[in-house]
Scaffold this active site. Structure first.
Site, short mmCIF file in Angstrom:
data_model
loop_
_atom_site.label_atom_id
_atom_site.label_comp_id
_atom_site.label_asym_id
_atom_site.label_seq_id
_atom_site.Cartn_x
_atom_site.Cartn_y
_atom_site.Cartn_z
N ARG A 226 45.05 61.32 -47.43
CA ARG A 226 44.94 62.73 -47.05
C ARG A 226 44.79 63.67 -48.25
O ARG A 226 43.91 64.54 -48.26
CB ARG A 226 46.20 63.17 -46.27
CG ARG A 226 46.21 62.80 -44.83
CD ARG A 226 47.61 62.45 -44.38
NE ARG A 226 48.01 61.21 -45.01
CZ ARG A 226 47.72 60.01 -44.49
NH1 ARG A 226 47.15 59.91 -43.35
NH2 ARG A 226 48.05 58.89 -45.13
N THR A 227 45.67 63.52 -49.23
CA THR A 227 45.67 64.49 -50.32
C THR A 227 44.37 64.42 -51.09
O THR A 227 43.71 65.43 -51.35
CB THR A 227 46.88 64.23 -51.25
OG1 THR A 227 48.05 64.10 -50.44
CG2 THR A 227 47.06 65.36 -52.23
N LYS B 140 44.45 50.76 -70.90
CA LYS B 140 44.35 50.35 -72.32
C LYS B 140 45.48 50.94 -73.15
O LYS B 140 45.51 50.80 -74.36
CB LYS B 140 43.01 50.83 -72.90
CG LYS B 140 41.79 50.34 -72.17
CD LYS B 140 40.55 51.00 -72.76
CE LYS B 140 39.40 50.98 -71.77
NZ LYS B 140 38.32 51.90 -72.15
N ARG C 177 47.94 63.01 -59.06
CA ARG C 177 49.04 62.27 -58.40
C ARG C 177 49.49 61.18 -59.36
O ARG C 177 48.67 60.44 -59.89
CB ARG C 177 48.60 61.65 -57.09
CG ARG C 177 49.67 60.70 -56.53
CD ARG C 177 49.48 60.31 -55.12
NE ARG C 177 49.69 61.43 -54.23
CZ ARG C 177 49.67 61.33 -52.90
NH1 ARG C 177 49.45 60.17 -52.33
NH2 ARG C 177 49.89 62.40 -52.14
N HIS D 226 55.82 67.45 -54.04
CA HIS D 226 54.45 67.39 -53.52
C HIS D 226 54.18 68.79 -52.94
O HIS D 226 54.14 68.99 -51.73
CB HIS D 226 54.38 66.30 -52.44
CG HIS D 226 53.00 65.93 -52.00
ND1 HIS D 226 51.86 66.62 -52.37
CD2 HIS D 226 52.57 64.91 -51.19
CE1 HIS D 226 50.81 66.04 -51.80
NE2 HIS D 226 51.20 65.01 -51.10
N1 CP Z 1 50.84 63.15 -47.03
C1 CP Z 1 50.26 62.53 -48.08
O1 CP Z 1 50.50 62.85 -49.25
O2 CP Z 1 49.36 61.56 -47.71
P1 CP Z 1 48.54 60.68 -48.74
O3 CP Z 1 49.51 59.83 -49.50
O4 CP Z 1 47.59 59.88 -47.88
O5 CP Z 1 47.80 61.61 -49.67
#
Ligand code: CP
Length: 302
Positions: free
Chosen positions: A51-52, A81, A102, A130
């Site tokens: 999603r993100t 590396k 991320r 998040h």
């Molecule tokens: N909710 C969320 O962060 O989903 P993903 O890990 O798929 O990005």
């Protein structure tokens, strides 16, 4: 807004501006075509995502910008590396106008922001935060219930490792008369720093393991996955996995106008039979991520 690192940095006014913009982008998307033409977003993902990653990419593309990046950056970038995160960010900030990051380590987004010449957006840093998920979660509560003040929220599942519950709790604490129920086994209970934060904001919270008792009390049930990847000890994971499951029987205990949310992905904590219930908001919630992230990118880059 320079970087987007944690929920605490958002004021209520900024949230209201972002949500108004998200609503415009949802209602009249054609008005915003081409707004970010010529701008480039880099997506660096050291942990998996559906999603993100894809909603940020879709948001940038729908605004006329372009995207580049790497999935599984631990393996497919020069991190494999031995390159440090800081050096990678120094390089990528020379190529892109914004970096969506991320990472598996808490604090990684802050480290990236310290060396980046372009905005860093924290798309999840280990068990840390998040914040953009929390933005879309809060937008969803407002959209579904018509208000944020006075909502009664149950956070359920892995509250120790769940970065989305941490970020959402911080955001909700900016609103009035919110009441929290933290429903989790003791092994994955909400950390004390959040509870202290709520105490400082005079917002009441209850800690319990009894989900059935909480369901009739709340407006929002925020379900989360037990995060297998964060456990170092399989025995602890096995002791808590599958501990809570929402099914038709649980939905019958919920209020008529309450909503069931989940940041997704789900494993077994929400039975598929629940998907047809109009109170199951999690797919609408994920869809809202597109418009909220469009509004955020527009704010950072316009
Ligand atoms: N909710 C969320 O962060 O989903 P993903 O890990 O798929 O990005």
């Amino acid at each position: 807004m320079g970087h987007v690192i944690e929920s605490q940095q958002f004021s209520r006014t900024l949230l209201e501006d972002l949500f108004a913009r998200s609503e415009e982008m949802k209602g009249e998307p054609h008005r915003f075509v081409g707004r970010l033409a010529g701008q480039v977003m880099a997506a660096l993902f050291y942990e998996p995502s559906t999603r993100t990653r894809l909603s940020f990419e879709a948001a940038m593309l729908r605004l006329g910008g372009t995207t580049m990046g790497t999935d599984n950056a631990r393996e497919f970038s020069s991190a494999s590396k031995g390159e440090t995160l800081e050096d990678t960010i120094r390089i990528v900030s020379g190529y892109a106008d914004v970096i969506v990051l991320r990472h598996n380590e808490e604090g990684a987004a802050r480290r990236a922001a310290a060396v980046s010449t372009v905005p860093i957006i924290n798309a999840g840093d280990g068990p840390g935060q998040h914040p953009t998920q929390a933005l879309l979660d809060l937008y969803t509560i407002r959209d579904e219930l018509g208000r944020i003040d006075t909502v009664r929220v149950a956070m359920v599942g892995d509250l120790a490792n769940g970065r989305t519950v941490r970020s959402l709790t911080y955001l909700l604490s900016k609103f009035k008369e919110i009441k929290f129920w933290f429903v989790a086994p003791p092994q994955v209970a909400m950390h004390d720093d959040l509870k202290t934060h709520l105490d400082e904001h005079q917002l009441p919270w209850v800690e319990t393991q009894d989900l059935d008792a909480v369901l009739p009390e709340v407006d929002v049930v925020y379900m989360t996955r037990i995060q297998k990847e964060r456990f170092t000890d399989p025995e602890t994971y096995n002791a808590v996995k599958g501990v809570y499951r929402i099914d038709r029987r649980s939905m019958a205990l919920m209020r008529k106008y309450a909503i069931l949310m989940h940041p997704l992905p789900r494993v077994d904590e929400i039975a598929p039979e629940v998907d047809e219930d109009p109170r199951a908001a999690y797919f609408r919630q994920a869809r809202n991520g597109l418009h909220v992230r469009m509004a955020l990118l527009d704010r950072l880059l316009s």
